[in-house]
Design a protein around this motif. Structure first.
Motif, PDB file in Angstrom:
ATOM      1  N   ALA A 118       0.828  -1.206   0.000  1.00 50.59           N
ATOM      2  CA  ALA A 118       0.000   0.000   0.000  1.00 50.59           C
ATOM      3  C   ALA A 118       0.860   1.252   0.000  1.00 50.59           C
ATOM      4  N   GLY A 119       0.253   2.352  -0.443  1.00 54.14           N
ATOM      5  CA  GLY A 119       0.926   3.633  -0.406  1.00 54.14           C
ATOM      6  C   GLY A 119       0.938   4.200   1.004  1.00 54.14           C
ATOM      7  N   PRO A 120       1.220   5.494   1.139  1.00 56.55           N
ATOM      8  CA  PRO A 120       1.459   6.082   2.458  1.00 56.55           C
ATOM      9  C   PRO A 120       0.210   6.537   3.205  1.00 56.55           C
ATOM     10  N   ALA A 121      -0.966   6.315   2.644  1.00 58.98           N
ATOM     11  CA  ALA A 121      -2.188   6.837   3.269  1.00 58.98           C
ATOM     12  C   ALA A 121      -2.529   6.086   4.546  1.00 58.98           C
ATOM     13  N   GLN A 122      -3.001   6.846   5.539  1.00 61.13           N
ATOM     14  CA  GLN A 122      -3.695   6.264   6.683  1.00 61.13           C
ATOM     15  C   GLN A 122      -5.158   6.158   6.276  1.00 61.13           C
ATOM     16  N   GLU A 123      -5.708   4.945   6.342  1.00 63.35           N
ATOM     17  CA  GLU A 123      -7.045   4.721   5.787  1.00 63.35           C
ATOM     18  C   GLU A 123      -8.059   4.407   6.889  1.00 63.35           C
ATOM     19  N   PHE A 124      -9.294   4.912   6.691  1.00 60.05           N
ATOM     20  CA  PHE A 124     -10.335   4.794   7.706  1.00 60.05           C
ATOM     21  C   PHE A 124     -11.644   4.307   7.076  1.00 60.05           C
ATOM     22  N   SER A 125     -12.412   3.547   7.853  1.00 61.76           N
ATOM     23  CA  SER A 125     -13.727   3.093   7.382  1.00 61.76           C
ATOM     24  C   SER A 125     -14.782   3.387   8.443  1.00 61.76           C
ATOM     25  N   HIS A 126     -16.051   3.394   7.992  1.00 63.59           N
ATOM     26  CA  HIS A 126     -17.182   3.660   8.880  1.00 63.59           C
ATOM     27  C   HIS A 126     -18.352   2.813   8.391  1.00 63.59           C
ATOM     28  N   PRO A 127     -19.082   2.150   9.300  1.00 60.91           N
ATOM     29  CA  PRO A 127     -20.169   1.257   8.854  1.00 60.91           C
ATOM     30  C   PRO A 127     -21.298   1.957   8.118  1.00 60.91           C
ATOM     31  N   ASP A 128     -21.434   3.262   8.280  1.00 59.47           N
ATOM     32  CA  ASP A 128     -22.528   3.987   7.625  1.00 59.47           C
ATOM     33  C   ASP A 128     -22.150   4.535   6.253  1.00 59.47           C
ATOM     34  N   TYR A 129     -20.915   4.264   5.803  1.00 56.13           N
ATOM     35  CA  TYR A 129     -20.438   4.825   4.543  1.00 56.13           C
ATOM     36  C   TYR A 129     -19.994   3.699   3.607  1.00 56.13           C
ATOM     37  N   ALA A 130     -20.370   3.808   2.332  1.00 63.10           N
ATOM     38  CA  ALA A 130     -19.923   2.838   1.327  1.00 63.10           C
ATOM     39  C   ALA A 130     -18.458   3.031   1.002  1.00 63.10           C
ATOM     40  N   GLY A 131     -17.979   4.267   1.105  1.00 62.60           N
ATOM     41  CA  GLY A 131     -16.596   4.572   0.789  1.00 62.60           C
ATOM     42  C   GLY A 131     -15.721   4.680   2.025  1.00 62.60           C
ATOM     43  N   ARG A 132     -14.425   4.780   1.778  1.00 60.08           N
ATOM     44  CA  ARG A 132     -13.441   4.954   2.845  1.00 60.08           C
ATOM     45  C   ARG A 132     -12.757   6.301   2.679  1.00 60.08           C
ATOM     46  N   ILE A 133     -12.026   6.695   3.706  1.00 61.25           N
ATOM     47  CA  ILE A 133     -11.248   7.933   3.656  1.00 61.25           C
ATOM     48  C   ILE A 133      -9.788   7.611   3.941  1.00 61.25           C
ATOM     49  N   GLY A 134      -8.904   8.201   3.155  1.00 57.11           N
ATOM     50  CA  GLY A 134      -7.479   8.091   3.392  1.00 57.11           C
ATOM     51  C   GLY A 134      -6.894   9.474   3.625  1.00 57.11           C
ATOM     52  N   LEU A 135      -5.857   9.541   4.439  1.00 62.67           N
ATOM     53  CA  LEU A 135      -5.143  10.793   4.682  1.00 62.67           C
ATOM     54  C   LEU A 135      -3.668  10.581   4.370  1.00 62.67           C
ATOM     55  N   ILE A 136      -3.134  11.423   3.502  1.00 63.80           N
ATOM     56  CA  ILE A 136      -1.704  11.393   3.203  1.00 63.80           C
ATOM     57  C   ILE A 136      -1.106  12.661   3.780  1.00 63.80           C
ATOM     58  N   MET A 137      -0.306  12.489   4.843  1.00 68.12           N
ATOM     59  CA  MET A 137       0.188  13.623   5.626  1.00 68.12           C
ATOM     60  C   MET A 137       1.717  13.571   5.694  1.00 68.12           C
ATOM     61  N   PRO A 138       2.383  14.044   4.642  1.00 68.65           N
ATOM     62  CA  PRO A 138       3.848  13.931   4.589  1.00 68.65           C
ATOM     63  C   PRO A 138       4.586  14.744   5.639  1.00 68.65           C
ATOM     64  N   TYR A 139       3.879  15.667   6.323  1.00 67.34           N
ATOM     65  CA  TYR A 139       4.532  16.462   7.359  1.00 67.34           C
ATOM     66  C   TYR A 139       4.325  15.865   8.746  1.00 67.34           C
ATOM     67  N   SER A 140       3.681  14.700   8.815  1.00 66.35           N
ATOM     68  CA  SER A 140       3.434  14.070  10.107  1.00 66.35           C
ATOM     69  C   SER A 140       4.667  13.306  10.579  1.00 66.35           C
ATOM     70  N   LYS A 141       4.729  13.073  11.887  1.00 62.15           N
ATOM     71  CA  LYS A 141       5.864  12.384  12.495  1.00 62.15           C
ATOM     72  C   LYS A 141       5.970  10.954  11.957  1.00 62.15           C
ATOM     73  N   ASP A 142       7.186  10.528  11.646  1.00 58.93           N
ATOM     74  CA  ASP A 142       7.496   9.164  11.204  1.00 58.93           C
ATOM     75  C   ASP A 142       6.841   8.789   9.876  1.00 58.93           C
ATOM     76  N   PHE A 143       6.478   9.791   9.047  1.00 53.42           N
ATOM     77  CA  PHE A 143       5.848   9.494   7.753  1.00 53.42           C
ATOM     78  C   PHE A 143       6.729   8.576   6.909  1.00 53.42           C
ATOM     79  N   CYS A 144       8.041   8.795   6.941  1.00 50.86           N
ATOM     80  CA  CYS A 144       8.946   8.057   6.053  1.00 50.86           C
ATOM     81  C   CYS A 144       9.321   6.673   6.578  1.00 50.86           C
ATOM     82  N   SER A 145       8.961   6.361   7.820  1.00 50.89           N
ATOM     83  CA  SER A 145       9.397   5.085   8.399  1.00 50.89           C
ATOM     84  C   SER A 145       8.782   3.884   7.700  1.00 50.89           C
ATOM     85  N   SER A 146       7.616   4.083   7.069  1.00 47.58           N
ATOM     86  CA  SER A 146       6.944   2.967   6.381  1.00 47.58           C
ATOM     87  C   SER A 146       7.125   3.027   4.869  1.00 47.58           C
ATOM     88  N   CYS A 147       8.074   3.818   4.393  1.00 48.06           N
ATOM     89  CA  CYS A 147       8.277   3.962   2.945  1.00 48.06           C
ATOM     90  C   CYS A 147       8.544   2.596   2.310  1.00 48.06           C
TER      91      CYS A 147
END
Length: 327
Positions: free
Chosen positions: A230-259
């Motif tokens: 997978a890419g660098p997004a933090q991904e979230f789901s919710h039972p009331d939504y058909a879709g998901r949400i991802g956040l790509i936050m390159p300025y967040s702490k430890d972003f590069c640790s999972s490259c």
């Protein structure tokens, strides 16, 4: 070459994901990337399909399992279906993805899927046609959304990319959240990144994704585990939504640790990071068709990969704009 010769850097990060640019040309004028449109300021002797076959074979032999085709705008190349097919038919490659602005999506998506495309990332920065036009310079939102429906009908896994921008954030969030109630896609909000050409724009328009993450968690969204390709997004789901949400936050702490990804430009240069100081030329070995020698060069060059992109310190490297490498 065997799996134990995998691409692993000195920090223990393993690289199973290749982002391959096939052109730096783009026909959109996105305000955060190419506000004045594409300017031809370098050679355009892009990698040919035979070159790409050699390159992808080398990466696959070193454990790469996913190839993402990017641009500029990759659909501007007439041989795109051929490139998709040769990637999909390379032994070891399990996923072929592509990032596109969607300009040719409705006309071409069936051909891409038949050629072996499995995943599609589509850039849609607003669901408001006027805002979309203001951001991209194109009045094509409805055609792009129609192409998105076609992609889903063909069974492609679709992610929608939207850059977070201060002037549009409130309306952007409201319309996208309503859309995700019934739309089975992953919507990824991407923090605006500073590049060599957009420093003043970045200062006025950058918006952190952290408050959005906090809001999602408070509203019952649950963070999901990442796949190893997978890419660098933090991904979230919710039972009331058909879709998901991802956040790509390159300025967040430890972003590069999972490259887990490396980039090769349309001119055959390895970029160890989107914001590396320079590309490392692979073209001579690529054109020789010497897969084993190319694999050895890749492993040697990986020793130069840094621990971080240092974006939080204002460093942008040689990246003038994101169209150079497709983000």
């Amino acid at each position: 070459m065997q799996e134990n010769n995998a691409l692993i850097d000195r920090y223990g990060r393993r690289f199973r994901y290749l982002r391959l640019s096939i052109t730096d040309v783009c026909n959109f004028k996105c305000s955060y990337c190419l506000p004045d449109g594409y300017q031809c300021d370098s050679e355009r002797d892009f990698l040919r399909p035979t070159d790409i076959a050699t390159l992808v074979s080398a990466f696959a032999g070193l454990g790469t399992r996913k190839v993402r085709i990017t641009g500029g705008e990759p659909s501007l190349r007439k041989d795109l279906p051929e490139i998709i097919e040769l990637c999909a038919q390379t032994p070891g490659i399990e996923q072929v993805a592509m990032t596109t602005n969607g300009f040719k999506l409705k006309q071409q998506v069936a051909r891409w899927q038949q050629a072996g495309l499995t995943k599609l990332n589509l850039s849609i920065d607003s669901l408001d046609p006027r805002q979309f036009n203001a951001i991209t310079g194109h009045n094509s939102l409805q055609d792009i959304l129609a192409g998105l429906e076609d992609a889903l009908a063909l069974g492609l896994e679709v992610k929608v990319n939207a850059v977070l921008l201060k002037p549009y954030s409130e309306g952007q969030m409201h319309s996208f959240m309503a859309w995700l109630k019934s739309m089975p896609v992953t919507l990824r909000f991407i923090e605006l990144m500073q590049t060599g050409d957009n420093q003043l724009y970045f200062k006025h328009n950058h918006l952190s994704g952290q408050p959005i993450k906090q809001q999602l968690l408070e509203q019952g969204w649950v963070q999901l585990l990442r796949d190893n390709t997978a890419g660098p997004a933090q991904e979230f789901s919710h039972p009331d939504y058909a879709g998901r949400i991802g956040l790509i936050m390159p300025y967040s702490k430890d972003f590069c640790s999972s490259c887990n990804r490396l980039r090769v430009s349309a001119l055959g240069k390895l970029h160890l990071c989107l914001f590396a100081e320079q590309g490392l030329d692979l073209r001579a070995l690529i054109q020789q068709g010497d897969v084993a020698a190319l694999q050895q060069q890749l492993m040697d060059l990986l020793g130069h990969k840094e621990a971080s992109h240092w974006l939080d310190q204002g460093y942008t490297g040689a990246t003038r704009h994101l169209a150079m490498l497709g983000g």
